[in-house]
Scaffold this active site. Sequence first.
Site, PDB file in Angstrom:
ATOM      1  N   SER A 149      -9.995  -0.674   2.984  1.00  0.00           N
ATOM      2  CA  SER A 149      -8.600  -1.047   2.731  1.00  0.00           C
ATOM      3  C   SER A 149      -7.785  -0.984   4.014  1.00  0.00           C
ATOM      4  O   SER A 149      -6.931  -1.840   4.272  1.00  0.00           O
ATOM      5  CB  SER A 149      -7.983  -0.151   1.646  1.00  0.00           C
ATOM      6  OG  SER A 149      -7.715   1.160   2.132  1.00  0.00           O
ATOM      7  N   LEU A 207     -14.378   2.623   0.309  1.00  0.00           N
ATOM      8  CA  LEU A 207     -13.200   2.051  -0.332  1.00  0.00           C
ATOM      9  C   LEU A 207     -11.961   2.251   0.522  1.00  0.00           C
ATOM     10  O   LEU A 207     -11.233   1.295   0.841  1.00  0.00           O
ATOM     11  CB  LEU A 207     -13.021   2.679  -1.722  1.00  0.00           C
ATOM     12  CG  LEU A 207     -11.823   2.206  -2.552  1.00  0.00           C
ATOM     13  CD1 LEU A 207     -11.821   0.698  -2.711  1.00  0.00           C
ATOM     14  CD2 LEU A 207     -11.836   2.897  -3.915  1.00  0.00           C
ATOM     15  N   TYR A 208     -11.714   3.488   0.920  1.00  0.00           N
ATOM     16  CA  TYR A 208     -10.535   3.797   1.733  1.00  0.00           C
ATOM     17  C   TYR A 208     -10.599   3.099   3.088  1.00  0.00           C
ATOM     18  O   TYR A 208      -9.642   2.433   3.512  1.00  0.00           O
ATOM     19  CB  TYR A 208     -10.441   5.303   1.914  1.00  0.00           C
ATOM     20  CG  TYR A 208      -9.349   5.758   2.848  1.00  0.00           C
ATOM     21  CD1 TYR A 208      -8.027   5.371   2.660  1.00  0.00           C
ATOM     22  CD2 TYR A 208      -9.636   6.601   3.932  1.00  0.00           C
ATOM     23  CE1 TYR A 208      -7.025   5.799   3.509  1.00  0.00           C
ATOM     24  CE2 TYR A 208      -8.639   7.036   4.787  1.00  0.00           C
ATOM     25  CZ  TYR A 208      -7.342   6.630   4.581  1.00  0.00           C
ATOM     26  OH  TYR A 208      -6.350   7.058   5.434  1.00  0.00           O
ATOM     27  N   GLY A 209     -11.735   3.233   3.775  1.00  0.00           N
ATOM     28  CA  GLY A 209     -11.847   2.649   5.103  1.00  0.00           C
ATOM     29  C   GLY A 209     -11.689   1.144   5.102  1.00  0.00           C
ATOM     30  O   GLY A 209     -11.054   0.569   5.985  1.00  0.00           O
TER      31      GLY A 209
END
Length: 249
Positions: free
Chosen positions: A160, A156-158
């Site tokens: 984004s 999710l973080y990567g």
Amino acid sequence: MGSVELAGRVALVTGATSGIGAATAALLAEGGAHVLVAGRDRARGEAVVAAVREHGGKADFVAADLRSAQGARQLAREAVAVAGRVDILVNSAGIFPFGPTADAADADVDAVYDLNVKAPFYLVAALAPAMAERGHGAIVNVSTMVSEYGVAGMALYGSSKAAVNLLTKAWASEFGPSGVRVNAVEPGPTRTEGTAAMGEALDALAAQAPAGRPATAEEIAAAIGYLVSDAASFVHGAVLPVDGGRTAV
């Protein structure tokens, strides 16, 4: 932390109440910029402003809730109202929840993309055209090394931040011909208030890189300072790894 020459310029730094954002605000103010410290926590923001002023710099706190398009556009309006214009935009605000993909709630997905992707998009849309009209400006987006390679638990973080990397290049193409430089930095593991909870996991992640240690917030800020300065006048659309060499090996 070496200073950069930014006298007479106005810099808006999001996520500037702590960590990389606060270190960046301090560095840009040291270089002579009027820094607008943006964040949700007024007490922490005013503390950053007070520290800047104590060292002879110029800064003001601007309250910001970037979780909606309306909030991002409101910040852009208030920044211009306070300082008259924005010459430098540093998109540092972000969240970085880690965990299995199947465990991510709908609200988590929305929150990450709202703050990490949509907020920079709306701020650039609101501020870059005026920079282009004036014929100069600099924008730096704060990404992450895990936008470059797959890490379990960081989908999710990567993802984004991978979107932020592409936006950086697209905006360089869109606004560069008008004198607005758009670049990004990709920090590796960095010791900040936000990563303190990671404990030994931060050191373990950092140990995989040639540098073998986490960065300080000031080291990331130094890279941002370079990219917004005239020393980087021919740098457009770069996504600069500041990760101790992790993505090089």
